[in-house]
Structures are given as C-alpha cells and as structure tokens.
Design a protein around this motif. Structure first.
Motif, PDB file in Angstrom:
ATOM      1  N   GLU A 114      71.634  33.927  39.690  1.00  0.00           N
ATOM      2  CA  GLU A 114      72.194  34.910  37.978  1.00  0.00           C
ATOM      3  C   GLU A 114      71.551  34.835  36.379  1.00  0.00           C
ATOM      4  OE1 GLU A 114      76.415  35.188  38.916  1.00  0.00           O
ATOM      5  OE2 GLU A 114      76.369  37.292  38.333  1.00  0.00           O
ATOM      6  N   GLN A 115      71.655  33.205  36.335  1.00  0.00           N
ATOM      7  CA  GLN A 115      71.840  33.206  34.897  1.00  0.00           C
ATOM      8  C   GLN A 115      70.708  33.038  34.474  1.00  0.00           C
ATOM      9  OE1 GLN A 115      73.259  29.106  35.999  1.00  0.00           O
ATOM     10  NE2 GLN A 115      74.936  28.950  34.617  1.00  0.00           N
ATOM     11  N   TRP A 116      69.793  33.107  35.611  1.00  0.00           N
ATOM     12  CA  TRP A 116      68.316  33.367  35.465  1.00  0.00           C
ATOM     13  C   TRP A 116      68.468  34.843  34.701  1.00  0.00           C
ATOM     14  CZ3 TRP A 116      63.650  31.138  33.875  1.00  0.00           C
ATOM     15  CH2 TRP A 116      62.676  32.468  34.157  1.00  0.00           C
ATOM     16  N   ARG A 117      68.551  35.761  35.476  1.00  0.00           N
ATOM     17  CA  ARG A 117      68.046  37.333  35.335  1.00  0.00           C
ATOM     18  C   ARG A 117      69.534  37.639  34.426  1.00  0.00           C
ATOM     19  NH1 ARG A 117      68.250  38.728  41.673  1.00  0.00           N
ATOM     20  NH2 ARG A 117      65.816  38.497  41.546  1.00  0.00           N
ATOM     21  N   GLU A 118      70.328  37.272  34.073  1.00  0.00           N
ATOM     22  CA  GLU A 118      71.038  37.965  33.312  1.00  0.00           C
ATOM     23  C   GLU A 118      70.603  37.705  31.709  1.00  0.00           C
ATOM     24  OE1 GLU A 118      75.361  37.013  34.845  1.00  0.00           O
ATOM     25  OE2 GLU A 118      74.770  36.320  32.482  1.00  0.00           O
ATOM     26  N   VAL A 119      69.619  36.303  31.687  1.00  0.00           N
ATOM     27  CA  VAL A 119      69.247  36.585  30.175  1.00  0.00           C
ATOM     28  C   VAL A 119      67.894  36.385  30.268  1.00  0.00           C
ATOM     29  CG1 VAL A 119      68.044  34.080  29.331  1.00  0.00           C
ATOM     30  CG2 VAL A 119      70.015  33.700  30.097  1.00  0.00           C
ATOM     31  N   MET A 120      67.204  36.764  31.745  1.00  0.00           N
ATOM     32  CA  MET A 120      65.979  37.216  30.856  1.00  0.00           C
ATOM     33  C   MET A 120      65.953  39.468  30.403  1.00  0.00           C
ATOM     34  SD  MET A 120      63.169  35.964  31.338  1.00  0.00           S
ATOM     35  CE  MET A 120      63.024  34.492  31.167  1.00  0.00           C
TER      36      MET A 120
END
Ligand code: NDP
Length: 241
Positions: free
Chosen positions: A97-103
């Motif tokens: 989720e942290q990866w996807r939110e920033v992307m």
C-alpha cells in the motif's frame, strides 16, 4: 492575453509558493489540491488564486478537473506537476500500500495530468511541463524506495516527453529541490534535521519554497524555450548531479 498556469498541490507548501510566483510573473494561475479545504480556501482568499479540488492520482478526476479549469480560465499553457506525498519506511517494512500510494500520487499523476494538456499545447505551439522531482530521486534515500523510484521516474518521463514536444515548442523539465521548509519536512523531527539533514547541506540551511517558485517561473517563461529535458537542481549543494 496572460498565459494560463495550473499548479497541482498548489495551495500549500512549495506549490503555494509556485502559484504565487507565477501570478506575480503575470500568469493566470489555477491551483489544484486534494482534500485540505481549509488551507485551500485560506490560500484562495489571501492570494486571489482560484483553487480546484481533485486527486491527481485519479485519471477521470484529472480529466474532469482540467475541463473545469479550462472552461473557467482557459487552455492550460503551463502545467506544474507539484503534488506529492511521502510514505516512508525501510524497504523491509514497506507495504504494498505504501508503494502504491506513492506511485499513484507522485508518478501516475504525471501521465494523467500531462495526458490531458499535452496535445492542446502542441496544437497551439506553446507549452511548459514542469515537474517537481527531488534530490532523493537523484541520490536515493534510506526509507524512501517508493519515493525515490517515483521521483527518478519523473526524470525519465520528462526526458521522453521533451523529445516528443520539442518541435511544437512544448518543453518538459524537472526542478529537483533539496530539503525545503514545508509541512512535509516539518514532519521530520527537529533533532533528526539538526543531526542528520543540515550537516549534509553545504549552504547550512533548509531551502525556502520561494526559491523553488523562482526556478519554475524561469522555466515557464518564453525565454526558456531552448531548455528542455533538463533537471534544475536546487538543493543548497547537498548533491551535485
Ligand atoms: P506539502 O505536503 O506541503 O503539500 C503537498 C500538496 O500536494 C498539498 O497542496 C496537497 O493537497 C497536494 N496533494 C497531495 N496529494 C494530492 C493528490 N492526490 N491530488 C492533488 N493534490 C495532492 O508538500 P511540499 O510542498 O513539501 O512538496 C511539494 C512537492 O515538492 C512534492 O512533489 C514533493 O515531493 C516535492 N519535494 C519536497 C521537498 C521538501 O523538502 N518539502 C523536497 C523535494 C521535493 P492538500 O493541501 O489538499 O493536502
């Protein structure tokens, strides 16, 4: 007729300083924001710059939001992709989720926003796409695999776009700030700033949002037409790319 500039995340922090600097330079400015209505309304009341609420991480919202800006103000001549977030964590602990939110907010948004204005700029024979990168996209940073990847991605995106827009006088450039005194950096504990961050900055201080505003005004101008595909680094000497 004044050229129209749209600044994403343009109601707070660096984006607010960019919006104000562009207005002072004679642009008609629209500022986008995500959810902080109070800050956006205060900003609009103080500056007279209209604010438009949508998430740059949502393509349909970008299409609808830009259509509204264009109907109320005019076709976008200058797009400043400034909206960005951090979701820091060491890589071992980083969640999907942290990866996807920033992307989504920092990288997908570049495609979504630019997609809505690029062909119009080419047709009219003028455009400026200015994306706010980061020193941490140039040098990497512990705890920011997501953020560093997105900000490095912004540089590749810009270099490709620069080649596609060049013949039509549509330039694409990145401004890569170092540590700037905004809410994003105020989230870093003072003790960490003093012991870890400031010693890495040769000029010995954080940058001011207005210093990034001036970089954007320079790249947005008629006189910057020969500058495309570049990364303008403004980091107090912290990293010399
Ligand atoms: P702030 O957190 O102070 O402000 C972020 C702005 O982006 C706000 O206006 C916010 O809207 C908006 N925003 C966030 N998510 C979205 C979204 N999904 N859709 C639309 N708008 C959104 O950030 P900064 O001013 O510090 O940072 C601005 C840019 O500069 C970012 O791209 C950041 O990565 C980059 N940067 C910052 C540095 C720093 O030291 N501060 C250093 C290097 C780069 P709202 O007000 O509604 O929340």
């Amino acid at each position: 007729m004044a050229r129209v500039a749209l600044v994403t995340g343009g109601s707070r922090g660096i984006g607010a300083a960019i919006s104000v600097a562009l207005k002072e330079a004679g642009f008609q400015v629209a500022a986008n924001y995500a959810g902080n209505d109070q800050a956006a309304n205060d900003f609009a009341a103080q500056t007279g710059i209209p604010v438009f609420k949508w998430s740059v991480a949502d393509f349909e919202a970008c299409q609808a939001g830009i259509a509204k800006v264009e109907a109320e103000i005019g076709p976008v001549d200058v797009l400043v992709n400034n909206a960005g977030i951090t979701r820091d964590s060491s890589f071992s602990k980083m969640t999907v989720e942290q990866w996807r939110e920033v992307m989504a907010t920092n990288l997908d948004s570049l495609f979504f926003m630019t997609k809505c204005v690029f062909d119009g700029m080419k047709k009219r024979g003028f455009g400026r796409i200015i994306t706010i990168g980061s020193v941490n996209g140039q040098k990497g940073q512990f705890g920011q695999a997501n953020y560093a990847a997105a900000k490095a991605g912004a540089i590749g995106f810009t270099k490709a776009l620069a080649q596609e827009g060049a013949r039509s006088n549509v330039t694409a450039n990145v401004v890569a700030p170092g540590y700037i005194a905004t809410d994003m950096v105020k989230a870093v504990p003072q003790e960490v700033l003093n012991s870890k961050v400031l010693p890495q900055i040769p000029v010995g201080r954080l940058g001011e949002p207005e210093e990034i505003g001036r970089c954007v005004v320079f790249l947005a101008g008629e006189g910057a037409g020969f500058i495309t595909g570049s990364t303008l680094t403004a980091n107090g000497g912290q990293y010399m790319a």
